[in-house]
Design an enzyme around this catalytic site. Structure first.
Site, PDB file in Angstrom:
ATOM      1  N   LYS A 164       0.822  -1.215   0.000  1.00 45.71           N
ATOM      2  CA  LYS A 164       0.000   0.000   0.000  1.00 45.71           C
ATOM      3  C   LYS A 164       0.856   1.265   0.000  1.00 45.71           C
ATOM      4  O   LYS A 164       0.392   2.346  -0.355  1.00 45.71           O
ATOM      5  CB  LYS A 164      -0.976  -0.020   1.154  1.00 45.71           C
ATOM      6  CG  LYS A 164      -2.063  -1.062   0.926  1.00 45.71           C
ATOM      7  CD  LYS A 164      -3.262  -0.920   1.817  1.00 45.71           C
ATOM      8  CE  LYS A 164      -4.362  -1.886   1.387  1.00 45.71           C
ATOM      9  NZ  LYS A 164      -3.919  -3.303   1.424  1.00 45.71           N
TER      10      LYS A 164
HETATM   11  C1  LIG Z   1      -4.468  -4.320   0.652  1.00 48.04           C
HETATM   12  C2  LIG Z   1      -3.692  -5.566   0.484  1.00 48.04           C
HETATM   13  C3  LIG Z   1      -4.038  -6.530  -0.488  1.00 48.04           C
HETATM   14  C4  LIG Z   1      -5.251  -6.375  -1.385  1.00 48.04           C
HETATM   15  O1  LIG Z   1      -5.103  -5.373  -2.353  1.00 48.04           O
HETATM   16  P1  LIG Z   1      -6.382  -4.769  -3.104  1.00 48.04           P
HETATM   17  O2  LIG Z   1      -5.883  -3.653  -3.914  1.00 48.04           O
HETATM   18  O3  LIG Z   1      -7.302  -4.316  -1.997  1.00 48.04           O
HETATM   19  O4  LIG Z   1      -6.991  -5.865  -3.907  1.00 48.04           O
HETATM   20  C5  LIG Z   1      -3.231  -7.649  -0.616  1.00 48.04           C
HETATM   21  N1  LIG Z   1      -2.158  -7.840   0.181  1.00 48.04           N
HETATM   22  C6  LIG Z   1      -1.792  -6.942   1.130  1.00 48.04           C
HETATM   23  C7  LIG Z   1      -0.600  -7.220   1.989  1.00 48.04           C
HETATM   24  C8  LIG Z   1      -2.535  -5.769   1.310  1.00 48.04           C
HETATM   25  O5  LIG Z   1      -2.165  -4.888   2.269  1.00 48.04           O
END
Ligand SMILES: *Cc1c(COP(=O)(O)O)cnc(C)c1O
Length: 485
Positions: free
Chosen positions: A102
């Protein structure tokens, strides 16, 4: 480039406005008018630096931010604190301050919002409110800390996050940040934030005092566009490593929750990147698996708490953007489907959409499969995957077995294994009964001879700067107290 709503009300919205608004007035999501086809130009320099590539991609979309400002935003976001690596076909997106992918979006969003705010002449301070089950909160704090013109308030369930996640947040520095523990669970925190956003009287009162509220959630186009960049970067790295030839088709495998990450890959394909199939990997909350199989999206089920908590989601908001493209940009169809989801909790797409989304394959992995995969890959390749990445790995194998399609596949690796060390130790049969999370980090490091990321190794001794706990009914009061309003 202009943006429009997936539900039809707004058209010709500038990028700065789309970023500041976050969500369209009709409840729809902002999408670009078109997808600039720049792969053929970009492929001439596969050794390009991440920041320079980011500039070329993002500059196609956020056209009302001038070049120098955009390059400044990218450098302020990523320089010296975010890196992408490709190892054994894993696209590692977690080499950032919070050790999860993120960061790619949430380090950039504040920088671009700051510039958009200037363009739109928003004078008030913008206060970002976030409810978090652990990961998003810290990423928002890192991104917005010390950014002029912004404050950020994060609510988390006091007893609902890991000790590491809590310390990551509670040790956050910066005068403009506040972390608030809530007596309640994640749903309570999220509901509380939604109620604050829906409380027009409360918001008007704040505006009178010079405070505007906003959110940093993953439907903001300012979060989505920077995620397109690493698909190009990953593809170019595969070329540089000799894994594929220029223009060769690959598949991508994405551990999916809110559908933001995988949708960014779809956007990259629309820009010309040679991707064939999108392999959409879910944990036991397999709403998307069922959707790609049946054409029915049904959120009416119990949320399962899994060891890949960042994917414990029943409503994948960004799917709306795919439905928009799949329906031939039919805003009436999209509006109807979203209405069904809100009122009935379920919708079924038409034949046109069903055949369009065939380039997506969905499947899921359970905890045992995830554990087995982590152990297998560690023992075979001496490579450590986190639980989210392992979900993707399992689903990729299911796909290959089912379809015999063995094209090179890029697996998106979304978190450091050190972010979920207890699960990794369990998978590797490392005994961590009765020892605290910080000691689990050390044990994982000693047993696997791998290094703890520095931002996590410093945590145990990091000073706690935020320790307020409020009742779930007092979230407004906690906010007013921080703002001195
Ligand atoms: C948020 C997140 C996801 C999912 O990503 P999306 O864009 O919501 O599909 C997968 N793995 C981790 C570690 C995350 O923090």
């Amino acid at each position: 480039m202009k943006f429009r709503s997936t539900r039809g009300l707004e058209k010709n919205v500038s990028s700065a406005n789309a970023i500041i608004n976050g969500i369209s007035k009709d409840g729809g999501l902002y999408v670009p008018d078109e997808f600039p086809k720049i792969y053929d130009e970009l492929k001439n320099n596969t050794n390009i630096k991440y920041e320079d590539l980011a500039f070329k991609v993002i500059n196609e979309y956020f056209t009302d931010i001038d070049d120098a400002e955009l390059m400044g935003a990218i450098n302020d976001a990523y320089n010296d604190r975010f890196d992408v690596k490709v190892k054994n076909n894993f696209l590692e997106l977690y080499h950032g301050p919070t050790c999860a992918f993120k960061d790619a979006a949430l380090l950039f969003l504040p920088q671009v919002m700051k510039r958009a705010k200037k363009i739109c002449d928003v004078k008030e301070d913008i206060t970002i409110l976030t409810a978090t089950s652990g990961d998003t909160g810290k990423a928002a704090l890192e991104g917005f800390a010390k950014v002029e013109g912004f404050k950020v308030v994060v609510y988390y369930p006091k007893n609902g996050v890991s000790a590491i996640q809590e310390r990551q947040m509670s040790s956050q520095q910066g005068d403009n940040v506040k972390v608030i523990g809530i007596r309640g669970n994640f749903d309570d925190a999220q509901t509380g934030v939604k109620e604050i956003f829906g409380d027009n009287k409360f918001r008007e009162k704040l505006v009178e005092k010079g405070f505007v509220l906003s959110s940093a959630n993953s439907i903001n186009i300012g979060r989505l566009v920077p995620q397109i960049v690493y698909y190009f970067y990953g593809y170019f790295n595969l070329i540089n490593q000799g894994v594929i030839k220029k223009d060769e088709l690959i598949n991508v495998v994405v551990p999916t929750g809110n559908f933001g990450n995988i949708l960014a890959g779809y956007y990259a394909k629309q820009m010309g990147l040679p991707i064939d199939k999108f392999i959409c990997a879910s944990n036991e909350n397999k709403v998307l698996t069922d959707f790609f199989e049946t054409g029915v999206y049904d959120k009416k089920r119990e949320l399962v708490l899994t060891e890949s908590p960042s994917m414990d989601i029943l409503v994948s908001s960004n799917l709306e953007r795919l439905l928009y493209e799949a329906s031939g940009r039919d805003t009436e169809v999209v509006s109807e489907l979203m209405k069904d989801l809100n009122t009935k909790g379920v919708y079924e797409v038409n034949e046109k959409i069903r055949s369009f989304v065939k380039e997506f394959y969905g499947n899921f992995a359970n905890t045992k499969e995830v554990y087995d995969a982590i152990k297998e890959v560690y023992e075979r390749d001496n490579y450590l995957m986190d639980t989210h990445t392992a979900v993707a790995y399992v689903v990729k194998n299911k796909y290959v077995k089912e379809t015999k399609d063995d094209k090179p596949a890029l697996i998106l690796s979304t978190a450091s294994p050190y972010k979920f060390p207890r699960s990794i130790c369990n998978a590797l049969n490392i005994d961590v009964e009765g020892i605290n999370d910080f000691k689990v980090l050390e044990k994982l490091s000693n047993e696997t001879k791998t290094e703890i990321p520095s931002s996590l190794s410093k945590l145990e001794t990091a000073k706690v700067l935020h320790d307020e706990v409020w009742d779930k009914s007092e979230m407004r009061d906690a906010l007013l107290s921080f703002l001195n309003a």
